[in-house]
Design an enzyme around this catalytic site. Structure first.
Site, short mmCIF file in Angstrom:
data_model
loop_
_atom_site.label_atom_id
_atom_site.label_comp_id
_atom_site.label_asym_id
_atom_site.label_seq_id
_atom_site.Cartn_x
_atom_site.Cartn_y
_atom_site.Cartn_z
N HIS A 379 0.81 -1.22 0.00
CA HIS A 379 0.00 0.00 0.00
C HIS A 379 0.85 1.27 0.00
O HIS A 379 0.35 2.38 -0.26
CB HIS A 379 -0.93 0.00 1.22
CG HIS A 379 -2.24 0.68 0.97
ND1 HIS A 379 -2.45 1.55 -0.08
CD2 HIS A 379 -3.43 0.64 1.64
CE1 HIS A 379 -3.70 2.00 -0.05
NE2 HIS A 379 -4.31 1.46 0.98
N ASP A 383 -1.77 2.36 -4.63
CA ASP A 383 -3.00 2.81 -3.97
C ASP A 383 -4.12 1.82 -4.23
O ASP A 383 -4.10 1.07 -5.22
CB ASP A 383 -3.41 4.19 -4.50
CG ASP A 383 -2.42 5.28 -4.12
OD1 ASP A 383 -1.74 5.11 -3.09
OD2 ASP A 383 -2.32 6.27 -4.86
#
Length: 408
Positions: A379, A383
């Site tokens: 992450h 995204d």
């Protein structure tokens, strides 16, 4: 006495130490030239170390699970003064007055048996694990490999002849025994890699449902009409091709992240890791330059690497250098999973099982072959929105498989 010293070999690529995963001899055992005496592991490749000389083992460096530095003493062999074999590690520490007659002379090569019942049966670590999982005593198996070495095929043949464990009968019995198992070899490497990935990478997992009906129809037709030298196609080669095509639009997922240096490296080449369950544990052989392979070549290379991984013969180069990984449990794939990223990569594609389910087509429920993709991303680099867009692109390619074969 005339003593031969075997050192931990230098396996290259800057490796400073290796882990002992198995001894094939003990102190006092006779050995002969080319007999395998130990197995060591570096990364996920197991290397067998043979004896260059005839003699008797007088000293071993450590216990299974210990790490031994490259060039450090590993085994000492008393050659009994016969001078046999290569001399790269020979040392002499006996007083000058000690004569050959005062030292036990090794038996002639022909009489040093590798498969007698008093010795440990010869088999590579993955084969030993396979035998243990199958409930087979290696002492009962006839080895057909060099020097009587037991191969996986020998165990399979043993089992096919009806040999099996006899299960106890009777009433229920309370059990109180416990067993402590020290993690070593590949199992310890897997634990270290998983802990590293889970502790350093903030995972985001995205699950999407894919209609595989059209692809399964195409796969059936392609298999029925394949050439004699073409491998049978599973779902995985199609998935590899779809991921490669999707990466061209989303290059940020085909990358590694050096979080110490804060550098993301994107790759034009797609070196596809294929998580493979081998007898010794999970390995990740790498299909190099998947972007330059057609589906048949991709399938053939996957088959070759899977067999090498399961037999324990995969090389260090074949087990490293992936840029993105696919993980599949096949028919055991379940409904959903949360795959752990193969550090330092930034994405892993998880494949769940295909199941026929009723799907509403706007008019009625119709049977469709459905499969979930469970994919995890770093992450910090990818995204959630970008992860979803990438997986949706893979989904489109799988649901309309003709697109996989269209250039551009």
């Amino acid at each position: 006495m005339s003593e031969f010293l075997i050192e931990m070999p230098d396996v290259g690529e800057g490796v400073a130490e290796a882990e002992l995963v198995e001894w094939f001899v003990k102190v006092g055992d006779p050995v002969r030239e080319d007999m395998v005496i130990a197995a060591v592991m570096t990364d996920k490749a197991t290397v067998e170390i043979p004896s260059p000389v005839n003699g008797f083992v007088t000293w071993l460096a450590g216990e299974v699970g210990e790490r031994i530095a490259v060039k450090a003493p590993l085994v000492r062999i008393d050659m009994g003064g016969d001078g046999g074999g290569a001399r790269f590690g020979e040392v002499s520490d006996a007083p000058a007055e000690v004569t050959k007659a005062e030292i036990p002379t090794p038996a002639p090569t022909a009489s040093v048996s590798l498969t007698s019942q008093s010795e440990k049966p010869l088999a590579a670590p993955p084969v030993r694990l396979f035998a243990k999982q199958s409930g087979v005593d290696l002492a009962e198996v006839q080895g057909t490999g060099p020097g009587g070495r037991i191969l996986r095929e020998d165990i399979e043949q043993f089992l096919s002849q009806g040999a099996a464990l006899t299960m106890p009968r009777g009433g229920y019995t309370k059990k109180a025994a416990t067993e402590e198992i020290k993690l070593s070899g590949l199992r310890r490497r897997i634990a270290e890699k998983m802990a590293l990935s889970a502790s350093r990478i903030p995972h985001i997992t995205y699950v999407e449902e894919v209609d595989m009906t059209s692809l399964e129809e195409l796969r059936t037709i392609m298999n029925a009409n394949r050439k004699a030298d073409h491998p049978k196609l599973t779902v995985l080669p199609f998935l590899v091709q779809a991921v490669v095509k999707a990466i061209s639009d989303h290059p940020n997922v085909n990358a590694t992240f050096d979080d110490d240096a804060g550098i993301v490296t994107r790759y034009d080449a797609v070196h596809m890791g294929i998580a493979t369950q081998a007898p010794a544990g999970l390995t990740v052989p790498v299909v190099r330059h998947a972007e330059a392979r057609d589906i048949w070549d991709c399938a053939a290379e996957m088959n070759r690497l899977a067999e090498a991984a399961r037999s324990g013969t995969a090389t260090r180069e074949e087990l490293s250098g992936s840029t993105i990984t696919i993980s599949s449990l096949g028919a055991l794939g379940g409904i959903v999973s949360t795959p752990i990223i193969n550090y330092p990569e930034v994405a892993i594609i998880g494949v769940n099982k295909i199941a026929t389910r009723p799907v509403w087509d706007g008019i009625q429920f119709v049977p469709r072959k459905m499969m979930n993709l469970s994919s995890s991303f770093d992450h910090r680099i990818v995204d959630g929105w970008n992860a979803a867009i990438f997986v949706q692109r893979v989904r489109t390619l799988l649901e309309t498989p003709a697109l996989i074969f269209i250039e551009g």
